[in-house]
Motif scaffolding. Structure first.
Motif, PDB file in Angstrom:
ATOM      1  N   UNK A  16       2.668  12.024  -1.779  1.00  0.00           N
ATOM      2  CA  UNK A  16       1.967  13.161  -1.197  1.00  0.00           C
ATOM      3  C   UNK A  16       2.787  13.699  -0.032  1.00  0.00           C
ATOM      4  N   UNK A  17       2.803  15.007   0.117  1.00  0.00           N
ATOM      5  CA  UNK A  17       3.540  15.594   1.241  1.00  0.00           C
ATOM      6  C   UNK A  17       2.734  15.469   2.535  1.00  0.00           C
ATOM      7  N   UNK A  18       3.314  15.910   3.622  1.00  0.00           N
ATOM      8  CA  UNK A  18       2.591  16.011   4.881  1.00  0.00           C
ATOM      9  C   UNK A  18       1.728  17.269   4.835  1.00  0.00           C
ATOM     10  N   UNK A  19       0.488  17.185   5.319  1.00  0.00           N
ATOM     11  CA  UNK A  19      -0.324  18.401   5.417  1.00  0.00           C
ATOM     12  C   UNK A  19       0.161  19.278   6.570  1.00  0.00           C
ATOM     13  N   UNK A  20      -0.393  20.458   6.663  1.00  0.00           N
ATOM     14  CA  UNK A  20      -0.064  21.350   7.759  1.00  0.00           C
ATOM     15  C   UNK A  20      -0.346  20.635   9.078  1.00  0.00           C
ATOM     16  N   UNK A  21       0.499  20.802  10.078  1.00  0.00           N
ATOM     17  CA  UNK A  21       0.323  20.097  11.355  1.00  0.00           C
ATOM     18  C   UNK A  21      -1.038  20.325  12.005  1.00  0.00           C
ATOM     19  N   UNK A  22      -1.642  21.492  11.816  1.00  0.00           N
ATOM     20  CA  UNK A  22      -2.942  21.780  12.428  1.00  0.00           C
ATOM     21  C   UNK A  22      -4.079  20.961  11.816  1.00  0.00           C
ATOM     22  N   UNK A  23      -3.848  20.396  10.633  1.00  0.00           N
ATOM     23  CA  UNK A  23      -4.892  19.658   9.923  1.00  0.00           C
ATOM     24  C   UNK A  23      -4.967  18.199  10.357  1.00  0.00           C
ATOM     25  N   UNK A  24      -3.933  17.673  11.000  1.00  0.00           N
ATOM     26  CA  UNK A  24      -3.890  16.251  11.370  1.00  0.00           C
ATOM     27  C   UNK A  24      -3.649  16.062  12.868  1.00  0.00           C
ATOM     28  N   UNK A  25      -3.988  14.861  13.356  1.00  0.00           N
ATOM     29  CA  UNK A  25      -3.812  14.557  14.780  1.00  0.00           C
ATOM     30  C   UNK A  25      -2.513  13.822  15.071  1.00  0.00           C
ATOM     31  N   UNK A  26      -1.863  13.323  14.042  1.00  0.00           N
ATOM     32  CA  UNK A  26      -0.627  12.558  14.209  1.00  0.00           C
ATOM     33  C   UNK A  26       0.147  12.594  12.901  1.00  0.00           C
ATOM     34  N   UNK A  27       1.345  12.039  12.935  1.00  0.00           N
ATOM     35  CA  UNK A  27       2.169  11.987  11.727  1.00  0.00           C
ATOM     36  C   UNK A  27       1.481  11.132  10.658  1.00  0.00           C
ATOM     37  N   UNK A  28       1.707  11.484   9.415  1.00  0.00           N
ATOM     38  CA  UNK A  28       1.201  10.706   8.281  1.00  0.00           C
ATOM     39  C   UNK A  28       1.871   9.332   8.289  1.00  0.00           C
ATOM     40  N   UNK A  29       1.102   8.304   7.951  1.00  0.00           N
ATOM     41  CA  UNK A  29       1.658   6.957   7.801  1.00  0.00           C
ATOM     42  C   UNK A  29       1.841   6.676   6.320  1.00  0.00           C
ATOM     43  N   UNK A  30       2.968   6.062   5.986  1.00  0.00           N
ATOM     44  CA  UNK A  30       3.266   5.713   4.587  1.00  0.00           C
ATOM     45  C   UNK A  30       3.730   4.267   4.515  1.00  0.00           C
ATOM     46  N   UNK A  31       3.282   3.555   3.448  1.00  0.00           N
ATOM     47  CA  UNK A  31       3.726   2.192   3.204  1.00  0.00           C
ATOM     48  C   UNK A  31       4.004   2.035   1.723  1.00  0.00           C
ATOM     49  N   UNK A  32       4.880   1.119   1.404  1.00  0.00           N
ATOM     50  CA  UNK A  32       5.215   0.800   0.012  1.00  0.00           C
ATOM     51  C   UNK A  32       5.050  -0.712  -0.141  1.00  0.00           C
ATOM     52  N   UNK A  33       4.340  -1.117  -1.185  1.00  0.00           N
ATOM     53  CA  UNK A  33       4.099  -2.530  -1.446  1.00  0.00           C
ATOM     54  C   UNK A  33       4.487  -2.870  -2.874  1.00  0.00           C
ATOM     55  N   UNK A  34       4.951  -4.089  -3.071  1.00  0.00           N
ATOM     56  CA  UNK A  34       5.276  -4.617  -4.396  1.00  0.00           C
ATOM     57  C   UNK A  34       4.221  -5.649  -4.761  1.00  0.00           C
ATOM     58  N   UNK A  35       3.653  -5.547  -5.942  1.00  0.00           N
ATOM     59  CA  UNK A  35       2.658  -6.507  -6.397  1.00  0.00           C
ATOM     60  C   UNK A  35       3.314  -7.858  -6.659  1.00  0.00           C
ATOM     61  N   UNK A  36       2.714  -8.907  -6.128  1.00  0.00           N
ATOM     62  CA  UNK A  36       3.237 -10.255  -6.359  1.00  0.00           C
ATOM     63  C   UNK A  36       2.252 -11.136  -7.110  1.00  0.00           C
ATOM     64  N   UNK A  37       0.990 -10.701  -7.173  1.00  0.00           N
ATOM     65  CA  UNK A  37      -0.010 -11.501  -7.872  1.00  0.00           C
ATOM     66  C   UNK A  37      -1.208 -10.626  -8.190  1.00  0.00           C
ATOM     67  N   UNK A  38      -1.796 -10.825  -9.369  1.00  0.00           N
ATOM     68  CA  UNK A  38      -3.017 -10.123  -9.745  1.00  0.00           C
ATOM     69  C   UNK A  38      -4.034 -11.158 -10.173  1.00  0.00           C
ATOM     70  N   UNK A  39      -5.214 -11.086  -9.575  1.00  0.00           N
ATOM     71  CA  UNK A  39      -6.294 -12.020  -9.919  1.00  0.00           C
ATOM     72  C   UNK A  39      -7.361 -11.267 -10.691  1.00  0.00           C
ATOM     73  N   UNK A  40      -7.821 -11.851 -11.746  1.00  0.00           N
ATOM     74  CA  UNK A  40      -8.906 -11.277 -12.544  1.00  0.00           C
ATOM     75  C   UNK A  40     -10.237 -11.765 -11.975  1.00  0.00           C
ATOM     76  N   UNK A  41     -11.264 -10.900 -11.958  1.00  0.00           N
ATOM     77  CA  UNK A  41     -12.592 -11.327 -11.464  1.00  0.00           C
ATOM     78  C   UNK A  41     -13.122 -12.483 -12.306  1.00  0.00           C
ATOM     79  N   UNK A  42     -13.843 -13.358 -11.656  1.00  0.00           N
ATOM     80  CA  UNK A  42     -14.412 -14.526 -12.341  1.00  0.00           C
ATOM     81  C   UNK A  42     -15.605 -14.149 -13.176  1.00  0.00           C
TER      82      UNK A  42
END
Length: 88
Positions: A62-88
């Motif tokens: 997603x891009x950054x929205x117009x500066x007037x729409x937000x109070x600070x810079x957008x935060x972005x993170x990237x994660x790699x899946x290492x484990x998936x648990x199925x519900x019991x």
């Protein structure tokens, strides 16, 4: 491998609903495996997309929205899946 991209922004005073609709309306250049949109106190909006890709792959974000729409810079993170648990 599954990669999750997280995008989080905080809306300007009184513009939380507008930021949420802005984020929901954004189309990505490719379709992720999954996409979820969340809202939180203080007019914060979080979008998480899941991709079947290597961790360092170039993925549409997603891009950054117009500066007037937000109070600070957008935060972005990237994660790699290492484990998936199925519900019991």
């Amino acid at each position: 491998m599954t990669v999750a991209l997280m995008w989080e922004a905080r809306a300007a005073e009184g513009r939380g609903a507008e930021l949420l609709e802005w984020a929901r309306a954004r189309q990505l250049a490719a379709e992720p495996l999954r996409r979820e949109t969340f809202r939180a106190p203080q007019d914060r909006v979080l979008v998480i997309t899941w991709w079947d890709a290597p961790y360092d792959a170039e993925l549409p974000e997603l891009p950054d929205p117009e500066p007037e729409l937000v109070t600070r810079a957008v935060h972005r993170w990237r994660f790699e899946s290492v484990e998936t648990a199925e519900p019991a």
